[in-house]
Write a protein that holds these residues in place. Structure first.
Motif, mmCIF file in Angstrom:
data_model
loop_
_atom_site.group_PDB
_atom_site.id
_atom_site.type_symbol
_atom_site.label_atom_id
_atom_site.label_comp_id
_atom_site.label_asym_id
_atom_site.label_seq_id
_atom_site.Cartn_x
_atom_site.Cartn_y
_atom_site.Cartn_z
ATOM 1 N N ALA A 1 -53.318 75.571 -18.427
ATOM 2 C CA ALA A 1 -52.199 74.968 -19.388
ATOM 3 C C ALA A 1 -52.783 74.186 -20.320
ATOM 4 N N MET A 2 -54.118 73.784 -20.201
ATOM 5 C CA MET A 2 -54.748 73.019 -21.122
ATOM 6 C C MET A 2 -55.017 73.671 -22.597
ATOM 7 N N LEU A 3 -54.856 74.978 -22.372
ATOM 8 C CA LEU A 3 -55.160 75.893 -23.425
ATOM 9 C C LEU A 3 -53.917 76.414 -24.306
ATOM 10 N N LEU A 4 -52.672 76.325 -23.612
ATOM 11 C CA LEU A 4 -51.551 76.520 -24.309
ATOM 12 C C LEU A 4 -50.767 75.516 -25.046
ATOM 13 N N ARG A 5 -50.460 76.097 -26.340
ATOM 14 C CA ARG A 5 -49.784 75.012 -27.061
ATOM 15 C C ARG A 5 -48.835 75.671 -28.221
ATOM 16 N N ALA B 1 -44.818 78.834 -22.378
ATOM 17 C CA ALA B 1 -45.067 79.955 -22.785
ATOM 18 C C ALA B 1 -44.134 80.114 -23.769
ATOM 19 N N LEU B 2 -42.858 79.635 -23.879
ATOM 20 C CA LEU B 2 -41.807 79.703 -24.784
ATOM 21 C C LEU B 2 -42.259 79.235 -26.239
ATOM 22 N N GLY B 3 -43.151 78.441 -26.170
ATOM 23 C CA GLY B 3 -43.839 78.071 -27.483
ATOM 24 C C GLY B 3 -44.425 79.220 -28.096
ATOM 25 N N ARG B 4 -44.922 80.169 -27.345
ATOM 26 C CA ARG B 4 -45.760 81.194 -27.823
ATOM 27 C C ARG B 4 -45.002 82.448 -28.001
ATOM 28 N N THR B 5 -43.653 82.198 -27.486
ATOM 29 C CA THR B 5 -42.809 83.600 -27.552
ATOM 30 C C THR B 5 -41.409 83.153 -27.825
ATOM 31 N N PRO B 6 -41.409 82.677 -29.234
ATOM 32 C CA PRO B 6 -40.005 82.035 -29.392
ATOM 33 C C PRO B 6 -38.834 83.081 -29.476
#
Length: 465
Positions: free
Chosen positions: A461-465, A303-308
């Motif tokens: 989790a497979m969809l988040l990057r 999630a941190l990768g999507r909300t820096p």
């Protein structure tokens, strides 16, 4: 030649450390890198290795003393060493009679023996920058004989109070910090407890046994214990130092610097608990303890990768926002010495198994008080698992320099709407505190929703990057 070893900087510029326990005594022969002492800094208990191979010429502090970085710690006699001259010896206190200690070359004031079961060494002098130095206790083989008129209490296997001469070991008893604190709070000298258990590490059970013997012992013409209980036993006073002092200062700094806001989300994590059950039964994962916290940690990294913004730092001095492109994940751990937050470096690069192993190792090391100060620096985001204490939610305080901290609440079997019906499901609450200078409400909500999405459906989790 005499080589003087001064207390080094143990990390992060910590100014001082408390001597917890010596592993050597004057006259001992030591090898290079042999552990000579354990010291407690504001963050951890650290083992100090010997920088020389030689003979211990003198210890410049006793267990319990607080020593400043750069102050003399140990003097060694080393062949061919290029060493400075140690501080001049300090004379014995004027008017004090001295007697020879059996098995040791140190002289001990008789008045000190009457006041303490463990005498103080003299002869090491003061640090160059100070006009005075801490009092020291003698160590090493041998015993000191104390006349019963000095009224020392002794723990013996069959009698609590003796009327004859008492032989007490000079070596400081081996014990853990919680046991030492317990004994101090109850006015009991560990030297006397150790007399009944020679060669053993003193435990809380030993102290309790000694206290019970004292309570049932017949009256005798003896003086008060060497560590008297305060007259008002309705309060206990504990010095503010070590981890507790550091944690308090950090929390005050954080609370009054960063504008905190907290948002909550309660969710159904049954799919995650079912996944954990299947992983537990997988023989290929024997030896790995994959728990809920590991999956939460993995979800946070994703999630941190999507909300820096939640993986950033407010640099007031530079007038900049520093955004990290890596995740150094702090995991809060409750220990006997207080709260510590060791860091897993580059946690975002670890798979679930490696992340679980790192969390387990981190917790074991922290509870043993062996986390190095360097292992508690450089965090970019933290997790605290309040659920292990049966707590559902909270408003955690940010670690200084971090933009967010996630509290994981207790996992509860709760009636919950599921596919249009009421069913018993595994439910927990997530609490996210964030620095409102860096993160707005929408970003915090998006991050929390991303974490929750993985916990509701681990396959996401497979969809988040």
């Amino acid at each position: 030649m005499i080589a003087e070893f001064r207390l080094p900087d143990l990390g992060e510029g910590l100014p001082e450390a408390e001597i917890v326990q010596w592993h050597v005594a004057e006259g001992d022969t030591v090898t290079l890198n042999q552990t000579i002492a354990e010291v407690e800094t504001a963050k951890a208990i650290v083992e100090i290795p010997s920088p020389y191979a030689g003979t211990v010429q003198g210890l410049h502090a006793a267990a319990g003393d607080v020593v400043e970085v750069g102050s003399p710690l140990v003097s060694f006699e080393v062949e061919g060493a290029d060493a400075g001259t140690p501080a001049a010896p300090a004379p014995a206190a004027e008017g004090h009679a001295v007697e020879q200690v059996v098995g040791d070359s140190a002289e001990v004031p008789a008045d000190d023996i009457a006041a303490r079961a463990t005498p103080n060494l003299v002869g090491y002098g003061a640090a160059p920058s100070s006009g005075s130095r801490p009092r020291r206790r003698a160590r090493g083989g041998g015993t000191v004989t104390i006349d019963p008129d000095t009224a020392v209490r002794e723990a013996a296997p069959h009698d609590v109070l003796r009327t004859g001469p008492i032989d007490l070991p000079l070596e400081r008893p081996r014990s853990t910090p919680p046991v030492r604190k317990f004994a101090k709070d109850h006015g009991i000298d560990l030297v006397l407890v150790a007399a009944a258990h020679p060669g053993e590490t003193v435990t809380r059970a030993h102290v309790e046994e000694y206290a019970a013997r004292l309570a049932t012992a017949p009256s005798a013409p003896v003086a008060a214990p060497t560590s008297p209980v305060p007259a008002d036993d309705r309060v206990t006073r504990t010095p503010i130092r070590g981890v507790r002092k550091h944690t308090a200062a950090a929390m005050v700094q954080s609370a009054f610097t960063a504008p905190h806001a907290t948002t909550f989300l309660t969710l159904d994590v049954t799919a995650t608990t079912e996944l954990l059950a299947s992983l537990k039964s997988d023989r290929a994962l024997d030896g790995h303890r994959i728990g809920l916290l590991a999956i939460v940690a993995k979800a946070v990294c994703l999630a941190l990768g999507r909300t820096p913004a939640l993986n950033a730092k407010w640099d007031e001095a530079a007038g900049e926002i520093v955004e990290h492109h890596y995740v150094n994940l702090g995991i809060a751990a409750a220990t006997d010495r207080g709260l510590v937050v060791p860091v897993i470096p580059d946690a975002d690069r670890l798979d679930l198994v490696d992340l679980a192993d790192a969390i387990a190792d981190l917790a074991t090391t922290a509870r043993a008080g062996r986390t190095a100060p360097a292992a508690m620096t450089g965090g970019t985001f933290s997790i605290t698992n309040v659920g292990v204490f049966g707590v559902d939610a909270g408003t955690p305080i940010l670690n200084p320099g971090e933009a967010g901290i996630l509290a994981v609440g207790a996992l509860r079997r709760t009636p919950w709407e599921h596919h249009g019906e009421i069913a018993l499901r595994d439910v927990l609450t997530l609490s996210l505190s964030f620095d409102h200078r860096l993160v707005d409400g929408a970003e915090a909500a998006r991050f929390l929703t991303d974490v929750a999405g993985v916990l509701r459906e681990p396959g996401r989790a497979m969809l988040l990057r």
